[in-house]
Design an enzyme around this catalytic site. Structure first.
Site, PDB file in Angstrom:
ATOM      1  CE  LYS A   1      -2.536-102.473  62.357  1.00  0.00           C
ATOM      2  NZ  LYS A   1      -2.250-101.172  61.734  1.00  0.00           N
ATOM      3  CB  THR A   2      -8.550-101.669  65.829  1.00  0.00           C
ATOM      4  OG1 THR A   2      -7.186-101.697  66.253  1.00  0.00           O
ATOM      5  CG2 THR A   2      -9.452-101.896  67.036  1.00  0.00           C
TER       6      THR A   2
ATOM      7  CD  GLU B   1      -5.286-104.227  65.606  1.00  0.00           C
ATOM      8  OE1 GLU B   1      -4.645-103.157  65.568  1.00  0.00           O
ATOM      9  OE2 GLU B   1      -6.310-104.388  66.302  1.00  0.00           O
TER      10      GLU B   1
END
Length: 463
Positions: free
Chosen positions: A121-122, A165
């Site tokens: 995600k990051t 995110e």
């Protein structure tokens, strides 16, 4: 033009303001003109960055840190019920807002793009933030990690896009209503909150149901859990776009060619081939970049422009981040803490530095995760030439009887790994210096404070 302050958030107080998710929301509110205050357990670069934005930050948690005129108190799921500032908020009648609700409020009136998945995600959110900024679109964004320096995890932009995110760990991503949602992968994790993969699937399915009518879901065509989720989806309120190397992918990855610590990626999108560079090694990061490409184009950004702009992404802190080199030994930092992430990063380093010896310094994260996945963590460490395993980083959890890093060490030895348990963090730099030789790579790995050891290792290697 981006909207202003959400109602009732003009004087927010954050408990745990230095955390990755909390600090980003606090920064955006400060940039929108809010009088931000908060507290954190310790001094940190994130805290200093917030003070530079005008925030008032207290160290430690005490009732009198909360001002009587605070408009709300913002908390994360990590804040315990007996926190003195939380108790004072109740006594004063100050509303308590979960960080996910605060982030959702910041996205109101914009075009939200939410990135979800068990892993990646990051990185994917960062890729989008950098690429869209490079194209002059000035997006707002909130990321779970810093791009290049303290405080770079969030930005209040003047553009209409908000990239966020979306965290599944505590189901907080159910609060968002994105125009475009990305699901990179779906695996069982966060065992304190999810009892089974079925619960994980249900949670991600709820998230997809939050996409606005006429919006787009971008989802992996390769990851088994993501494919299973796609098969479960019903209704026609969103457009589904798949990406990956599978023959049936809508955005098809034609090739990923390693080039040292970079990769050249070629994709087929809407009948047109695009080739661009990803400035971090590993096939999984190439897939993240293609997810970013597919989701950005779903918002109307021209694919050719976005593909070129993705080449300007140079990484995010703690995601295979080169910390430095001393005595011919490179030290790289990785946030990997789930076995799938560990395997992917170890494979990526192997592929990027063929012939080099790989030494891993691993810190298990959370007792619950170590209990459930310690054997798989140990098996992953067999990909390194030698490993040091630290004690479990507890984060928000209390110890669980019988759960220690020995679960990882024993599994690693059973898999044939050269592994050593280290119970004194202060001894790690000396141990690594005694093991490392010119040409070796040292990978510090985990979601806890193992990241602090990279500079210490480099200092010791320089002696």
């Amino acid at each position: 033009m981006a909207p202003g302050l959400p109602a009732a958030m003009d004087r927010p107080h954050f408990i745990g303001i230095g955390g990755a998710g909390m600090s980003g929301i606090a920064k955006i509110l400060a940039q929108r003109g809010a009088a931000v205050a908060g507290s954190d357990a310790r001094e940190s670069a994130a805290v200093e960055a917030l003070r530079a934005q005008g925030a008032t930050v207290h160290l430690g948690h005490a009732a009198d840190h909360l001002a009587e005129d605070a408009s709300c108190v913002v908390v994360s799921s990590a804040i315990r019920a007996d926190n003195p500032e939380l108790a004072r908020a109740a006594a004063l009648g100050i509303p308590v807002v979960h960080r996910s609700d605060a982030l959702a409020a910041l996205m109101d009136g914009l075009r939200p793009l939410a990135v979800a998945g068990t892993h990646g995600k990051t990185t994917t959110t960062s890729m989008l933030a950098v690429a869209l900024t490079t194209l002059g679109l000035d997006p707002s964004y909130a990321i779970g990690g810093d791009l290049d320096g303290p405080g770079s995890n969030a930005h209040h932009g003047t553009g209409e896009i908000f990239v966020a995110e979306a965290d599944e760990s505590d189901r907080s991503f159910h609060k968002y209503a994105p125009e475009v949602a990305v699901i990179l992968n779906v695996e069982l994790d966060h065992h304190a909150n999810y009892a089974s993969i079925e619960e994980i699937h249900d949670s991600f399915e709820t998230f997809t149901g939050r996409i606005i009518d006429g919006g787009t879901l971008v989802v992996s065509a390769d990851h088994p859990g993501a494919r299973d989720l796609t098969r479960r989806l019903t209704g026609e309120h969103v457009r589904v776009v798949t990406y990956g190397e599978s023959a049936d992918a809508d955005v098809r990855i034609r090739s990923v060619v390693p080039q040292g610590l970079r990769s050249e990626v070629t994709v087929l999108l809407d009948g047109t081939e695009h080739t661009f560079t990803v400035s971090v090694p590993g096939r999984h990061y190439a897939h993240n970049a293609v997810a970013a490409l597919a989701s950005g184009t779903a918002l109307g950004v021209p694919a050719a422009d976005l593909a070129t702009a993705l080449g300007s992404y140079t990484g995010v802190q703690r995601r295979l981040q080169l910390k430095g080199e001393q005595g011919g030994v490179q030290v790289i930092d990785s946030y990997a803490h789930h076995p799938s992430e560990m395997t992917a990063d170890l494979d990526a380093i192997r592929g990027a530095a063929a012939g080099s010896r790989l030494l891993a310094v691993f810190q298990p994260h959370l007792f619950s995760r170590t209990r459930e996945l310690g054997a798989e963590m140990g098996a992953a460490l067999a990909l390194a030439d030698a490993s040091l395993v630290l004690d479990v980083y507890p984060a928000r959890e209390d110890p669980i009887p019988g759960v220690t890093s020995d679960l990882v060490v024993d599994a690693a030895r059973a898999a044939g790994a050269d592994v050593q348990a280290v119970h004194d963090r202060g001894a790690v730099a000396e141990l690594v210096a005694g093991m490392a030789k010119p040409g070796d790579l040292v990978l510090t790995m985990g979601a806890g404070d193992v990241t602090d050891l990279g500079p210490r290792i480099l200092d010791r290697l320089a002696q």
